[in-house]
Design a protein around this motif. Structure first.
Motif, PDB file in Angstrom:
ATOM      1  N   CYS A  27       0.837  -1.199   0.000  1.00 58.12           N
ATOM      2  CA  CYS A  27       0.000   0.000   0.000  1.00 58.12           C
ATOM      3  C   CYS A  27       0.872   1.250   0.000  1.00 58.12           C
ATOM      4  CB  CYS A  27      -0.915   0.006   1.224  1.00 58.12           C
ATOM      5  SG  CYS A  27      -1.975   1.468   1.301  1.00 58.12           S
ATOM      6  N   LEU A  64      -5.305   6.572   4.352  1.00 58.68           N
ATOM      7  CA  LEU A  64      -6.238   5.447   4.306  1.00 58.68           C
ATOM      8  C   LEU A  64      -7.490   5.733   5.119  1.00 58.68           C
ATOM      9  CD1 LEU A  64      -3.949   2.281   4.588  1.00 58.68           C
ATOM     10  CD2 LEU A  64      -5.527   2.825   2.722  1.00 58.68           C
ATOM     11  N   ALA A 111      -8.302   0.859  -3.366  1.00 62.58           N
ATOM     12  CA  ALA A 111      -7.788   0.489  -2.054  1.00 62.58           C
ATOM     13  C   ALA A 111      -8.529  -0.704  -1.472  1.00 62.58           C
ATOM     14  CB  ALA A 111      -7.879   1.684  -1.107  1.00 62.58           C
ATOM     15  N   TRP A 152      -6.573  -3.022   1.313  1.00 62.58           N
ATOM     16  CA  TRP A 152      -5.949  -2.037   2.196  1.00 62.58           C
ATOM     17  C   TRP A 152      -6.938  -1.375   3.133  1.00 62.58           C
ATOM     18  CZ3 TRP A 152      -3.603   0.341  -2.800  1.00 62.58           C
ATOM     19  CH2 TRP A 152      -2.591  -0.504  -3.274  1.00 62.58           C
TER      20      TRP A 152
END
Length: 201
Positions: free
Chosen positions: A139, A146, A195, A200
């Protein structure tokens, strides 16, 4: 007899590989090459059955050599040898037409076996290299990026994300912009999907 080309930019490695393969009764090393362009030229001149090429070479790397041979000499199967660094993703190898992919540190007999396999129409991808395809990509986002991206699910307004996280609206926009840029996404929804798909979030 299987006719083989060996291409590696290191003289010692190139000669050693040729010597080892020369000990096999059914293999004949017909030409050596020290870089990508000369590997392609030598293959056209000598028409080997199998080309064994190093991944990292001047001029054209092993994958570029594979793609070019696939265009000009499709009868030649290519085995690419990888060095001690990070192994290439197997999808890239397969996309260029590589028939065999294995590390230089493999046992001596393994290369000969792979040459026979690809000459017979098969494929061989080293298990350790293939395992990289099962690992999620690293990531590129920070934990804060995030978290902001997670909060942006369902197109939540920036002001609402800022309120939830105790941040200024401009800061939230900066985090979202960074996430979109790092992921090469078309927008925050696309970034969120990327993502999420990579595990992630």
């Amino acid at each position: 007899m299987i006719r083989v080309l060996v291409a590696d930019d290191e003289d010692l490695v190139r000669v050693a590989l040729a010597s080892l393969l020369g000990l096999e009764l059914d293999l004949e090393v017909v030409v050596l090459a020290a870089d990508g362009p000369s590997a392609v030229a030598a293959a056209l001149a000598h028409r080997p059955d199998v080309a064994v090429v190093d991944l990292v070479m001047p001029g054209l790397d092993g994958f570029a050599v594979t793609a070019e041979l696939g265009r000009v000499l499709p009868s030649c199967a290519v085995v690419v040898l990888t060095g001690h660094g990070k192994a290439p993703h197997p999808y890239r190898a397969l996309a260029t037409g590589v028939k065999g992919l294995l590390p230089k540190g493999s046992p001596a007999g393994a290369l000969a076996d792979v040459i026979r396999r690809v000459h017979a129409g098969g494929r061989y991808l080293d298990p350790a290299v293939s395992a990289t395809a099962l690992l999620p990509p690293t990531c590129p986002l920070t934990p804060r990026e995030l978290e902001v991206l997670r909060q942006a699910q369902h197109d939540t307004p920036v002001a609402e994300i800022a309120r939830r996280m105790g941040l200024a609206g401009g800061t939230v926009r900066n985090y979202l912009s960074a996430a979109v840029t790092k992921l090469g996404a078309s927008g925050r929804s696309d970034a969120f999907t990327t993502a999420q798909d990579n595990g992630w979030l």
